[in-house]
Scaffold this motif. Sequence first.
Motif, PDB file in Angstrom:
ATOM      1  N   LEU A 177     -50.881 -10.954   5.460  1.00 50.44           N
ATOM      2  CA  LEU A 177     -50.329  -9.799   6.151  1.00 50.44           C
ATOM      3  C   LEU A 177     -49.235 -10.245   7.120  1.00 50.44           C
ATOM      4  O   LEU A 177     -49.515 -10.991   8.068  1.00 50.44           O
ATOM      5  N   PRO A 178     -48.013  -9.812   6.911  1.00 54.77           N
ATOM      6  CA  PRO A 178     -46.905 -10.212   7.781  1.00 54.77           C
ATOM      7  C   PRO A 178     -47.162  -9.799   9.236  1.00 54.77           C
ATOM      8  O   PRO A 178     -47.683  -8.711   9.511  1.00 54.77           O
ATOM      9  N   GLY A 179     -46.820 -10.678  10.135  1.00 50.16           N
ATOM     10  CA  GLY A 179     -46.946 -10.376  11.550  1.00 50.16           C
ATOM     11  C   GLY A 179     -48.315 -10.629  12.136  1.00 50.16           C
ATOM     12  O   GLY A 179     -48.501 -10.508  13.359  1.00 50.16           O
ATOM     13  N   GLN A 180     -49.274 -10.988  11.314  1.00 41.58           N
ATOM     14  CA  GLN A 180     -50.622 -11.273  11.794  1.00 41.58           C
ATOM     15  C   GLN A 180     -50.836 -12.778  11.933  1.00 41.58           C
ATOM     16  O   GLN A 180     -50.193 -13.575  11.247  1.00 41.58           O
ATOM     17  N   MET A 181     -51.752 -13.136  12.808  1.00 39.83           N
ATOM     18  CA  MET A 181     -52.156 -14.527  12.979  1.00 39.83           C
ATOM     19  C   MET A 181     -53.601 -14.674  12.514  1.00 39.83           C
ATOM     20  O   MET A 181     -54.420 -13.769  12.702  1.00 39.83           O
ATOM     21  N   GLU A 182     -53.916 -15.797  11.883  1.00 44.43           N
ATOM     22  CA  GLU A 182     -55.268 -16.010  11.398  1.00 44.43           C
ATOM     23  C   GLU A 182     -55.934 -17.193  12.094  1.00 44.43           C
ATOM     24  O   GLU A 182     -55.270 -18.138  12.524  1.00 44.43           O
ATOM     25  N   ARG A 183     -57.248 -17.110  12.195  1.00 50.89           N
ATOM     26  CA  ARG A 183     -58.072 -18.232  12.615  1.00 50.89           C
ATOM     27  C   ARG A 183     -59.258 -18.289  11.672  1.00 50.89           C
ATOM     28  O   ARG A 183     -59.673 -17.267  11.097  1.00 50.89           O
ATOM     29  N   LYS A 184     -59.806 -19.464  11.506  1.00 52.06           N
ATOM     30  CA  LYS A 184     -60.956 -19.636  10.621  1.00 52.06           C
ATOM     31  C   LYS A 184     -62.050 -20.408  11.334  1.00 52.06           C
ATOM     32  O   LYS A 184     -61.767 -21.317  12.126  1.00 52.06           O
ATOM     33  N   VAL A 185     -63.286 -20.056  11.033  1.00 52.37           N
ATOM     34  CA  VAL A 185     -64.425 -20.859  11.444  1.00 52.37           C
ATOM     35  C   VAL A 185     -64.866 -21.647  10.219  1.00 52.37           C
ATOM     36  O   VAL A 185     -64.867 -21.124   9.102  1.00 52.37           O
ATOM     37  N   PRO A 222     -54.776 -20.735  15.960  1.00 51.39           N
ATOM     38  CA  PRO A 222     -54.081 -19.628  15.294  1.00 51.39           C
ATOM     39  C   PRO A 222     -52.893 -20.126  14.475  1.00 51.39           C
ATOM     40  O   PRO A 222     -52.185 -21.053  14.865  1.00 51.39           O
ATOM     41  N   SER A 223     -52.677 -19.488  13.312  1.00 56.30           N
ATOM     42  CA  SER A 223     -51.541 -19.805  12.450  1.00 56.30           C
ATOM     43  C   SER A 223     -51.123 -18.527  11.736  1.00 56.30           C
ATOM     44  O   SER A 223     -51.908 -17.577  11.639  1.00 56.30           O
ATOM     45  N   PRO A 224     -49.886 -18.461  11.212  1.00 54.97           N
ATOM     46  CA  PRO A 224     -49.434 -17.238  10.535  1.00 54.97           C
ATOM     47  C   PRO A 224     -50.329 -16.876   9.352  1.00 54.97           C
ATOM     48  O   PRO A 224     -50.697 -17.726   8.550  1.00 54.97           O
ATOM     49  N   ALA A 230     -61.912 -15.731  11.160  1.00 51.80           N
ATOM     50  CA  ALA A 230     -62.437 -15.438  12.494  1.00 51.80           C
ATOM     51  C   ALA A 230     -61.275 -14.959  13.364  1.00 51.80           C
ATOM     52  O   ALA A 230     -61.071 -15.442  14.482  1.00 51.80           O
ATOM     53  N   CYS A 231     -60.507 -14.027  12.835  1.00 52.50           N
ATOM     54  CA  CYS A 231     -59.298 -13.559  13.510  1.00 52.50           C
ATOM     55  C   CYS A 231     -59.674 -12.644  14.673  1.00 52.50           C
ATOM     56  O   CYS A 231     -60.608 -11.846  14.584  1.00 52.50           O
ATOM     57  N   GLU A 232     -58.920 -12.750  15.750  1.00 53.84           N
ATOM     58  CA  GLU A 232     -59.262 -12.039  16.979  1.00 53.84           C
ATOM     59  C   GLU A 232     -58.857 -10.567  16.953  1.00 53.84           C
ATOM     60  O   GLU A 232     -59.518  -9.733  17.572  1.00 53.84           O
ATOM     61  N   THR A 233     -57.796 -10.230  16.218  1.00 51.95           N
ATOM     62  CA  THR A 233     -57.282  -8.853  16.260  1.00 51.95           C
ATOM     63  C   THR A 233     -57.264  -8.168  14.904  1.00 51.95           C
ATOM     64  O   THR A 233     -56.749  -7.062  14.787  1.00 51.95           O
ATOM     65  N   CYS A 234     -57.815  -8.789  13.901  1.00 46.89           N
ATOM     66  CA  CYS A 234     -57.727  -8.231  12.544  1.00 46.89           C
ATOM     67  C   CYS A 234     -59.027  -8.494  11.787  1.00 46.89           C
ATOM     68  O   CYS A 234     -59.585  -9.590  11.856  1.00 46.89           O
TER      69      CYS A 234
END
Length: 251
Positions: A22-30, A16-18, A62-66
């Motif tokens: 979108l401010p306040g969200q964390m992103e992940r990528k596959v 996870p990284s900022p 591949a974000c978990e909450t967004c």
Amino acid sequence: MTHHSTDTPQFFLTAPSPCPYLPGQMERKVFTHLVGGRASTLNEVLTQGGFRRSQNIAYRPACETCKACISVRVPVERFRMTKSFRRVIDGNRDVIGTRVEAAPTSEQYSLFRGYLDARHAEGGMADMSVLDYAMMVEDTHVETMLVEYRFRGPDTAFTGQGEGPLIGTALTDVLSDGLSMVYSFYEPDMPDRSLGTMMILDHIARARRMGLPYVYLGYWVKGSRKMGYKARFRPQEHLTGQGWEPAADVE
């Protein structure tokens, strides 16, 4: 040395990284590697499945909450030319785009550097060196091209090419079903020309001439000013859990 299979791609997940959108969200990528003789085929399948390419990597959120990132493509035969778009075209009739080999030049990097400094000084690409830029253009196993935009000159009618300084560049993958705009940049001191919009319109026209049905624009992110411009190109299709579907008008 790490070896990557060219027959059965392996997929990996980033930490996870900022989120840059979108401010306040964390992103992940596959992501997976695009290497070997099957790279172009894999890139096509993955692009059609919502992935984007960066050098020899294909990735998607591949974000978990967004789920805000929506893959967008424009069906070129149904594209609607608005009055605003016509004004952009009319205002840039003295500009011509020329397809060139995907090879980096110092002129491209100078334009790229100026664009980043003016538009994305705080972004993740802000520290890219000339070597980084060269790798962005050259480090790929897929069919890609550059389109360079210059002003028309006295010999343009005969050569089909512009003259004078470079004012825009688009790095674009050529797929069997369309053009995928990987990254584009332009002269930031010409805001009245809307060069970013002009380059997308040119790619839509270019895809139509090539007999390709789609232009892939990457991700539209609702609530992100950086990505909001993509909503203007209508009609468009969004990738859903049921595949590509016509999108309702988006703002």
